[in-house]
Design a protein around this motif. Structure first.
Motif, PDB file in Angstrom:
ATOM      1  N   ASN A  86      51.476 117.483  16.873  1.00 26.24           N
ATOM      2  CA  ASN A  86      52.728 117.916  16.284  1.00 26.24           C
ATOM      3  C   ASN A  86      53.463 118.873  17.208  1.00 26.24           C
ATOM      4  N   VAL A  87      54.808 118.826  17.101  1.00 23.40           N
ATOM      5  CA  VAL A  87      55.646 119.836  17.727  1.00 23.40           C
ATOM      6  C   VAL A  87      56.414 120.519  16.598  1.00 23.40           C
ATOM      7  N   ASN A  88      56.209 121.828  16.462  1.00 24.53           N
ATOM      8  CA  ASN A  88      56.747 122.584  15.337  1.00 24.53           C
ATOM      9  C   ASN A  88      57.847 123.524  15.816  1.00 24.53           C
ATOM     10  N   PHE A  89      59.045 123.365  15.259  1.00 25.85           N
ATOM     11  CA  PHE A  89      60.168 124.245  15.577  1.00 25.85           C
ATOM     12  C   PHE A  89      60.295 125.244  14.434  1.00 25.85           C
ATOM     13  N   PHE A  90      59.745 126.446  14.639  1.00 28.19           N
ATOM     14  CA  PHE A  90      59.609 127.416  13.561  1.00 28.19           C
ATOM     15  C   PHE A  90      60.365 128.706  13.836  1.00 28.19           C
ATOM     16  N   GLY A  91      61.435 128.646  14.652  1.00 30.98           N
ATOM     17  CA  GLY A  91      62.217 129.835  14.930  1.00 30.98           C
ATOM     18  C   GLY A  91      63.485 129.886  14.114  1.00 30.98           C
ATOM     19  N   ALA A  92      64.500 130.600  14.649  1.00 35.16           N
ATOM     20  CA  ALA A  92      65.818 130.627  14.029  1.00 35.16           C
ATOM     21  C   ALA A  92      66.595 129.439  14.597  1.00 35.16           C
ATOM     22  N   ASP A  93      67.861 129.621  14.984  1.00 39.18           N
ATOM     23  CA  ASP A  93      68.588 128.514  15.615  1.00 39.18           C
ATOM     24  C   ASP A  93      67.842 128.074  16.871  1.00 39.18           C
ATOM     25  N   GLN A  94      67.571 126.774  16.983  1.00 35.63           N
ATOM     26  CA  GLN A  94      66.847 126.242  18.130  1.00 35.63           C
ATOM     27  C   GLN A  94      67.518 124.966  18.608  1.00 35.63           C
ATOM     28  N   SER A  95      67.415 124.719  19.926  1.00 32.00           N
ATOM     29  CA  SER A  95      68.004 123.511  20.503  1.00 32.00           C
ATOM     30  C   SER A  95      66.935 122.667  21.177  1.00 32.00           C
ATOM     31  N   ILE A  96      67.217 121.362  21.260  1.00 30.78           N
ATOM     32  CA  ILE A  96      66.359 120.399  21.953  1.00 30.78           C
ATOM     33  C   ILE A  96      67.229 119.737  23.009  1.00 30.78           C
ATOM     34  N   GLY A  97      66.944 120.039  24.283  1.00 34.93           N
ATOM     35  CA  GLY A  97      67.809 119.522  25.331  1.00 34.93           C
ATOM     36  C   GLY A  97      67.108 119.377  26.650  1.00 34.93           C
ATOM     37  N   GLY A  98      67.861 119.619  27.708  1.00 31.54           N
ATOM     38  CA  GLY A  98      67.373 119.408  29.063  1.00 31.54           C
ATOM     39  C   GLY A  98      68.169 118.318  29.742  1.00 31.54           C
ATOM     40  N   SER A  99      67.728 117.916  30.911  1.00 25.12           N
ATOM     41  CA  SER A  99      68.414 116.861  31.667  1.00 25.12           C
ATOM     42  C   SER A  99      67.839 115.485  31.402  1.00 25.12           C
ATOM     43  N   PRO A 105      56.042 113.194  19.753  1.00 30.03           N
ATOM     44  CA  PRO A 105      55.147 112.554  18.784  1.00 30.03           C
ATOM     45  C   PRO A 105      55.644 112.870  17.375  1.00 30.03           C
ATOM     46  N   ASN A 106      55.001 113.790  16.650  1.00 31.23           N
ATOM     47  CA  ASN A 106      55.434 114.203  15.312  1.00 31.23           C
ATOM     48  C   ASN A 106      56.209 115.509  15.404  1.00 31.23           C
ATOM     49  N   VAL A 107      57.307 115.616  14.650  1.00 35.57           N
ATOM     50  CA  VAL A 107      58.164 116.798  14.705  1.00 35.57           C
ATOM     51  C   VAL A 107      58.268 117.404  13.309  1.00 35.57           C
ATOM     52  N   PHE A 108      58.061 118.726  13.236  1.00 34.65           N
ATOM     53  CA  PHE A 108      58.188 119.466  11.981  1.00 34.65           C
ATOM     54  C   PHE A 108      59.187 120.590  12.185  1.00 34.65           C
ATOM     55  N   LEU A 109      60.110 120.739  11.257  1.00 32.92           N
ATOM     56  CA  LEU A 109      61.100 121.805  11.326  1.00 32.92           C
ATOM     57  C   LEU A 109      60.779 122.880  10.306  1.00 32.92           C
ATOM     58  N   GLY A 110      61.012 124.121  10.678  1.00 30.56           N
ATOM     59  CA  GLY A 110      60.755 125.240   9.775  1.00 30.56           C
ATOM     60  C   GLY A 110      61.557 126.438  10.227  1.00 30.56           C
ATOM     61  N   GLY A 111      61.111 127.610   9.821  1.00 31.60           N
ATOM     62  CA  GLY A 111      61.816 128.825  10.192  1.00 31.60           C
ATOM     63  C   GLY A 111      63.164 128.909   9.509  1.00 31.60           C
ATOM     64  N   THR A 112      64.166 129.363  10.261  1.00 28.85           N
ATOM     65  CA  THR A 112      65.514 129.528   9.725  1.00 28.85           C
ATOM     66  C   THR A 112      66.500 128.875  10.677  1.00 28.85           C
ATOM     67  N   GLY A 113      67.769 128.909  10.323  1.00 30.34           N
ATOM     68  CA  GLY A 113      68.794 128.429  11.234  1.00 30.34           C
ATOM     69  C   GLY A 113      68.849 126.916  11.356  1.00 30.34           C
ATOM     70  N   ILE A 114      69.655 126.462  12.332  1.00 31.04           N
ATOM     71  CA  ILE A 114      69.913 125.040  12.571  1.00 31.04           C
ATOM     72  C   ILE A 114      69.177 124.596  13.828  1.00 31.04           C
ATOM     73  N   LYS A 115      68.595 123.422  13.780  1.00 32.93           N
ATOM     74  CA  LYS A 115      67.962 122.822  14.958  1.00 32.93           C
ATOM     75  C   LYS A 115      68.933 121.784  15.516  1.00 32.93           C
ATOM     76  N   LYS A 116      69.294 121.907  16.786  1.00 30.25           N
ATOM     77  CA  LYS A 116      70.387 121.111  17.333  1.00 30.25           C
ATOM     78  C   LYS A 116      69.943 120.299  18.539  1.00 30.25           C
ATOM     79  N   LEU A 117      70.328 119.006  18.558  1.00 28.56           N
ATOM     80  CA  LEU A 117      70.067 118.155  19.713  1.00 28.56           C
ATOM     81  C   LEU A 117      71.160 118.358  20.756  1.00 28.56           C
ATOM     82  N   LEU A 118      70.747 118.568  22.001  1.00 30.14           N
ATOM     83  CA  LEU A 118      71.673 118.642  23.124  1.00 30.14           C
ATOM     84  C   LEU A 118      71.529 117.439  24.037  1.00 30.14           C
ATOM     85  N   PHE A 119      70.565 116.564  23.710  1.00 32.06           N
ATOM     86  CA  PHE A 119      70.317 115.381  24.537  1.00 32.06           C
ATOM     87  C   PHE A 119      69.677 114.322  23.635  1.00 32.06           C
TER      88      PHE A 119
END
Length: 408
Positions: A86-99, A105-119
């Motif tokens: 699993n990959v767990n995004f458990f912070g506040a506002d978080q982004s998923i990006g890069g070049s 694999p498996n993705v779990f969202l938590g914490g607060t804020g918005i999780k945003k795709l940049l790529f």
């Protein structure tokens, strides 16, 4: 403080805690990283993957910062199904990006804020939104696992405000939920779509939810079929099928009275016109999100390709002339010609039919069902009709589309 890790070892069990810091980074800088079953890599900060670094994850990666992947291999090593973690995004506002695109694999969202795709991002396993917004914006999110329960959520949703797409792979005739919503305007909208393929073939369906006036996005609400009273000014969806050719039922959920007295789905056709999208069968919806109390269904007649769909209100049709939107000239004696109900009663008429490029393919004066168009020499496709007719001494103009279907 910037914390950087490089790995001289080929593989190891890792359980690492990084102290809290607003700009802390975990940098996987080219060496293979293996997280064994039961192990957790916790990053209180950002995770950066680069220089052809390979990640094998059988445990958990949990981070509170942003995810950046610059590895063209997609970061995770999927040889022999090694990535089951699993990959767990458990912070506040978080982004998923890069070049480069990440293949999670498996993705779990938590914490607060918005999780945003940049790529552009792929998920090969499950996606659990919980109560978070995953903002795809103008990117493409593909959930590749074909189980109908691959996407789970409580009050979470996926937004595609920048005309991005959520794609799901299908291989069974069952309901695949697309939990789409938007916080773009002051009033939150949750407007999911369910897609049910009509067979068990492999397909990839995509949906985009645009929380904006269709006219502002290039789909003029005033360009519409004669009996379409109004097209929803607040939002619309776009449907796409990038793989497979299965027909499907598309359920659109909405709210009366918030969405007006909608009673018909319409789609934007190649002739720049909002047209009725078949029989929509509006009906109550019970047991869903509090925002939703109605549902309508669009049943595709062919593979959908970037097809704008909107709610509309249709006028009561007391017109004596009725148009049928499809026919199948197969020589089987059923629906072989395009008939117009009651046209024989109004012989003072002029009919023109155009293909999608605007070229004339058929023209007739004094059109009757006795000499109805049979589509001779034309392929399966969508065609546009323009009928000028005097009805009880009143000149009228009708325009719309016809689907010509040839079955193999």
């Amino acid at each position: 403080m910037k914390i950087k890790f490089t790995y001289p070892f080929f593989s190891f069990l890792v359980l690492i805690l990084i102290g809290k810091s607003s700009n802390a980074q975990f940098v996987n800088n080219g060496s293979p990283l293996i997280i064994q079953n039961g192990a957790t890599l916790f990053v209180s900060g950002d995770f950066v993957n680069q220089n052809n670094a390979s990640i094998t994850n059988l445990g958990d990666i949990t981070l509170t910062g942003n995810w950046t992947n610059n590895d063209p291999q997609g970061a995770f090593n999927f040889v022999a199904n090694l990535n089951l973690g699993n990959v767990n995004f458990f912070g506040a506002d978080q982004s998923i990006g890069g070049s480069q695109k990440t293949n999670f694999p498996n993705v779990f969202l938590g914490g607060t804020g918005i999780k945003k795709l940049l790529f552009t991002t792929d998920i090969t396993g499950t996606l659990d939104l919980k109560d978070r917004e995953l903002a795809v914006d103008a990117q493409i999110l593909s959930v590749l696992k074909t189980d109908i329960t691959t996407i789970t959520f409580t009050t979470g949703f996926i937004s595609t405000d920048g005309k991005g797409f959520l794609y799901r792979n299908t291989n069974i005739s069952d309901d695949y939920v697309f939990p789409l919503g938007s916080n773009l305007k002051p009033t939150f909208l949750y407007r999911p779509v369910n897609i049910k393929p009509l067979d068990n073939a492999i397909n990839s369906f995509g949906v985009s939810f645009i929380n904006n006036d269709p006219t502002a996005e290039g789909f003029d609400r005033q360009s519409k079929r004669f009996d379409v009273n109004a097209v929803n000014p607040n939002y619309f969806h776009i449907l796409n099928q990038r793989q497979g050719a299965s027909l499907a039922n598309f359920d659109f959920f909405y709210n009366i009275p918030l969405d007006g007295n909608a009673n018909q789905l319409v789609n934007w056709i190649p002739f720049n016109l909002w047209e009725k999208a078949g029989i929509s069968n509006p009906r109550p919806f019970i047991g869903g999100n509090a925002q939703l109390n109605q549902v309508m269904t669009f049943s595709s007649l062919r593979r959908v390709s970037n097809l704008p769909m909107a709610l509309s209100n249709i006028l009561a049709n007391n017109d004596p002339i009725t148009f049928f939107n499809s026919f199948s000239p197969d020589g089987d004696g059923r629906n072989d010609r395009w008939e117009i109900k009651n046209i024989d009663l109004f012989p003072d008429n002029d009919l023109t039919i155009l293909n999608r490029w605007g070229s004339e393919v058929f023209k007739a004066k004094n059109y009757t069902n006795g000499n109805a168009w049979d589509g001779l020499g034309l392929n399966t496709g969508t065609y546009f009709y323009l009928l000028k007719v005097n009805v009880n001494s009143e000149p009228k103009v009708y325009k719309g589309f016809i689907t010509l279907l040839r079955h193999d």
